[in-house]
Design a protein around this motif. Structure first.
Motif, mmCIF file in Angstrom:
data_model
loop_
_atom_site.group_PDB
_atom_site.id
_atom_site.type_symbol
_atom_site.label_atom_id
_atom_site.label_comp_id
_atom_site.label_asym_id
_atom_site.label_seq_id
_atom_site.Cartn_x
_atom_site.Cartn_y
_atom_site.Cartn_z
ATOM 1 N N HIS A 44 0.747 -0.724 -0.002
ATOM 2 C CA HIS A 44 0.034 0.167 0.037
ATOM 3 C C HIS A 44 0.563 0.886 -0.349
ATOM 4 O O HIS A 44 0.771 2.260 -1.123
ATOM 5 C CB HIS A 44 -0.828 -0.129 1.337
ATOM 6 C CG HIS A 44 -1.541 1.482 1.460
ATOM 7 N ND1 HIS A 44 -1.977 1.597 0.150
ATOM 8 C CD2 HIS A 44 -1.979 2.604 2.147
ATOM 9 C CE1 HIS A 44 -3.565 2.524 1.127
ATOM 10 N NE2 HIS A 44 -2.744 3.005 1.787
ATOM 11 N N THR A 48 0.464 4.157 -2.994
ATOM 12 C CA THR A 48 0.614 5.485 -2.830
ATOM 13 C C THR A 48 1.627 6.345 -2.895
ATOM 14 O O THR A 48 1.618 7.560 -3.489
ATOM 15 C CB THR A 48 0.700 6.092 -1.075
ATOM 16 O OG1 THR A 48 -0.842 5.197 -0.278
ATOM 17 C CG2 THR A 48 0.344 7.144 -0.191
ATOM 18 N N HIS A 66 -4.316 0.177 -5.064
ATOM 19 C CA HIS A 66 -4.496 0.679 -3.762
ATOM 20 C C HIS A 66 -3.177 -0.212 -2.994
ATOM 21 O O HIS A 66 -2.974 0.358 -2.136
ATOM 22 C CB HIS A 66 -6.062 0.199 -3.273
ATOM 23 C CG HIS A 66 -6.463 1.133 -1.854
ATOM 24 N ND1 HIS A 66 -6.238 2.101 -1.140
ATOM 25 C CD2 HIS A 66 -6.266 -0.338 -0.626
ATOM 26 C CE1 HIS A 66 -5.895 2.090 0.031
ATOM 27 N NE2 HIS A 66 -6.163 0.707 0.515
ATOM 28 N N PHE A 116 -0.572 13.151 0.615
ATOM 29 C CA PHE A 116 0.147 12.693 0.801
ATOM 30 C C PHE A 116 1.433 12.158 1.860
ATOM 31 O O PHE A 116 1.384 11.141 2.072
ATOM 32 C CB PHE A 116 1.150 13.066 -0.757
ATOM 33 C CG PHE A 116 0.452 12.237 -1.969
ATOM 34 C CD1 PHE A 116 0.047 11.653 -1.665
ATOM 35 C CD2 PHE A 116 0.491 13.210 -2.921
ATOM 36 C CE1 PHE A 116 -0.510 10.940 -2.883
ATOM 37 C CE2 PHE A 116 -0.332 12.794 -4.399
ATOM 38 C CZ PHE A 116 -1.354 11.448 -4.542
ATOM 39 N N GLU A 119 -0.616 10.572 5.032
ATOM 40 C CA GLU A 119 -0.878 8.716 4.653
ATOM 41 C C GLU A 119 0.298 8.311 4.615
ATOM 42 O O GLU A 119 0.107 7.179 5.187
ATOM 43 C CB GLU A 119 -1.180 9.076 3.005
ATOM 44 C CG GLU A 119 -1.022 7.828 2.721
ATOM 45 C CD GLU A 119 -2.643 7.192 3.107
ATOM 46 O OE1 GLU A 119 -3.135 5.876 2.368
ATOM 47 O OE2 GLU A 119 -3.708 7.292 3.077
#
Length: 188
Positions: A44, A48, A66, A116, A119
């Protein structure tokens, strides 16, 4: 934009260090992010990072999975490190007010970098906790992420991209507070 861009780069560097220290035998360990074991969490994080790179390059993010699951375990950390270096190159020339197409819609480069960063720091915390590494993001990144979190994580994305906040649980750091805000908690 300079501080936000540096926060994003520092978050990428932190996760690169964490990923590099993950032993192969830890890949099936549980993480605070209930959907992921360590292997899927790294996949992930790679996805990302690919979306962050595509956003800076102004290429579509829709086809980026994802969770990237086609990278061998032994290459997860090096793949992430290469992406982090490419992101640094791609994001450096962007100005704060430039519009970009992030996975969540059109926004300024500044807002995309904030998203970003949040995350990356949150999932960095997940990885650190799962693998027993220091879990506080460096250089005050989490403090700035927490200050921007309401703008980065609107209520309309709760239950879609982000879980409900964890409440009534003591956090040991600002990084853990950020993780709680995104619905992540230590597993007991």
């Amino acid at each position: 934009m300079a501080q936000q861009r540096q926060d994003y780069f520092d978050a990428l560097d932190w996760v690169t260090l964490l990923a590099t220290a993950v032993p192969i035998e830890a890949m099936s360990m549980a993480t605070p992010c209930e959907d992921f074991d360590v292997r899927r969490l790294l996949g992930h994080l790679i996805g990302t990072a690919q979306r962050g790179l595509a956003t800076a390059r102004r290429t579509p993010t829709r086809g980026i999975p994802h969770v990237v699951d086609d990278v061998p375990d032994a290459e997860l950390a090096s793949t992430y490190a290469r992406l982090a270096a490419s992101i640094r190159t791609a994001w450096t020339p962007l100005s704060a007010a430039e519009d970009v197409q992030a996975p969540w819609g059109t926004c300024t480069a500044m807002d995309a970098a904030r998203g970003f960063t949040v995350e990356t720091v949150t999932h960095g915390w997940d990885l650190a906790v799962a693998t027993g590494q220091p879990s506080d993001a460096p250089n005050g990144i989490a403090d700035r992420c927490l200050a921007d979190a309401a703008a980065v994580i609107p209520d309309r994305l709760r239950g879609v991209m982000y879980d409900r906040p964890v409440v009534n649980v003591q956090a040991s750091s600002t990084t853990e507070q950020l993780a709680h805000l995104l619905g992540h908690r230590r597993r007991t």
